[in-house]
Scaffold this active site. Structure first.
Site, short mmCIF file in Angstrom:
data_model
loop_
_atom_site.label_atom_id
_atom_site.label_comp_id
_atom_site.label_asym_id
_atom_site.label_seq_id
_atom_site.Cartn_x
_atom_site.Cartn_y
_atom_site.Cartn_z
N GLU A 77 -32.07 11.87 -0.11
CA GLU A 77 -31.62 10.51 -0.38
C GLU A 77 -30.18 10.32 0.11
O GLU A 77 -29.36 11.23 0.00
CB GLU A 77 -31.70 10.22 -1.89
CG GLU A 77 -31.24 8.84 -2.30
CD GLU A 77 -31.40 8.61 -3.80
OE1 GLU A 77 -30.75 7.69 -4.32
OE2 GLU A 77 -32.16 9.36 -4.45
N GLU A 81 -23.96 2.31 -3.09
CA GLU A 81 -24.15 1.70 -4.40
C GLU A 81 -22.87 0.94 -4.77
O GLU A 81 -21.81 1.56 -4.93
CB GLU A 81 -24.45 2.79 -5.44
CG GLU A 81 -25.70 3.61 -5.09
CD GLU A 81 -25.87 4.85 -5.93
OE1 GLU A 81 -26.95 5.04 -6.50
OE2 GLU A 81 -24.90 5.65 -6.02
#
Length: 384
Positions: A77, A81
């Protein structure tokens, strides 16, 4: 104290998510997520986003190997964010890898401005050797080798917007902020060709493309909300992901406009190519490829080069690029057969002699370099 506490919470979150997504179970809040139906190995993703502001929420784009949460599967991943807390001024880059015992590498970055008050251009560049994160054309972080080399599987691209049940990470929750919304103007994908990036597709969200995107309808333990398809909308050329109370799903307003929305790394709606060099220096970001389609002003919307002090071609065809860099001097190399034209924002008198003084421009203006075809695909423009 915070650092160690955060890592403990993050580890707990990963452990919970590793159990797999849960069916929607009528939580009191509804969030939103979309994901590409196809997975890609390596590439560059560029998108224009206006994050949401408010404590307890997070606006995300990430690359994720499907099935990473399953037992016995290596997690892969890469994250961008954006925190809603602290006026939306901070965002986090992260790589997560590993089997059973997972490795994370969170770094929190202060943008210096609210990322919730305007649209900004974000990029993830992913190659076999390195991963880069860029905001508004500036390289903010680069990871070479290590975890970057552990990302070996095709990954989906995902946008999501949700309220983590982790106050130490995202801030305390107060549902009086609802409804809140995250907006995306456009997103592009450029494949990795072994030496640079080649433009593949762009979505301007004039409609929702169900061939390209799936919509989440699940949740997980550390999400205060369910992902609800009704909170995904395309309105006036924008993707809108909403966070609402249950029973109040959807978006009925007008997305805030993106005044710089034409700033693109490739053509708008064309099949042309655009690439970025594979330089290992975190201070450079060179672009190359073919020219693009017409912009709103009748000129060309070219790829943006920023902070790299050079624009490399990697093509013998005609080409153009833009930069907002301040330039006191410039030149060209391997320019056999090419002519050059430099303007400010594509208008006014053009400078056509390499090295000649460039006209003055404002901090928000672009120098636009346009060149005819020539003999050498590795020709470049450089400046200082």
């Amino acid at each position: 104290m915070f650092h160690s506490t955060f890592h403990a919470i993050r580890a707990a979150l990963i452990a919970v998510v590793a159990l797999g997504p849960l069916a929607v179970d009528a939580k009191p809040y509804k969030a939103a997520e979309i994901f590409t139906n196809n997975s890609q190995l390596y590439g560059k993703y560029v998108f224009r986003m206006r994050a949401a502001e408010g404590s307890g929420i997070i606006s995300n784009f990430f690359l994720w190997k499907e099935g990473s949460e399953l037992a016995g599967v290596t997690w892969e991943e890469v994250d961008i964010e954006v925190f809603g807390k602290n006026q939306g001024r901070e965002w986090q880059s992260n790589i997560i890898t590993g089997l059973d015992s997972r490795v994370t590498s969170e770094q929190v970055h202060n943008a210096g401005v609210s990322l919730a008050e305007d649209y900004h251009t974000y990029s993830i560049e992913w190659t076999p050797q390195w991963v880069r994160w860029l905001v508004d054309g500036q390289v903010v972080r680069e990871t070479q080798g290590g975890q970057a080399g552990d990302l070996i599987s095709p990954a989906q691209a995902r946008f999501n917007f949700w309220p983590p049940n982790i106050p130490a990470w995202v801030g305390p929750w107060n549902d009086s902020i609802l409804p809140v919304h995250m907006f995306v103007n456009w997103v592009e994908y450029h494949s990795w060709n072994g030496a640079g990036f080649t433009f593949e597709w762009r979505d301007d969200f004039n409609a929702f493309d169900s061939d390209r995107w799936g919509v989440a309808d699940w949740t997980f333990a550390e999400n205060r909300a369910d992902f609800a398809p009704a909170n995904v909308a395309t309105v006036n050329g924008y993707l809108v992901l909403s966070l609402t109370h249950e029973g109040q799903e959807g978006f009925n307003g007008t997305p805030p406009g993106d005044n710089n929305g034409s700033s693109s790394s490739s053509s708008s709606g064309s099949s042309g190519s655009s690439s970025s060099s594979g330089s290992s220096s975190s201070s450079s970001s060179s672009s190359s490829g073919s020219s693009s389609s017409s912009g709103s002003g009748g000129g060309n919307v070219y790829p943006v080069v920023s902070g790299g002090q050079s624009g490399n071609f990697n093509t013998s065809g005609a080409y153009g690029f833009r930069t907002q860099d301040s330039i006191s001097g410039w030149g060209v190399s391997n320019f056999s057969g090419r002519s050059i034209s430099v303007t400010v924002n594509g208008s006014g008198t053009a400078v056509t002699s390499p090295g000649a003084p460039l006209p003055q421009k404002g901090s928000g203006d672009y120098y636009i370099f346009e060149a005819s075809e020539g003999d050498f695909p590795w020709a470049s423009v450089y400046w200082w």
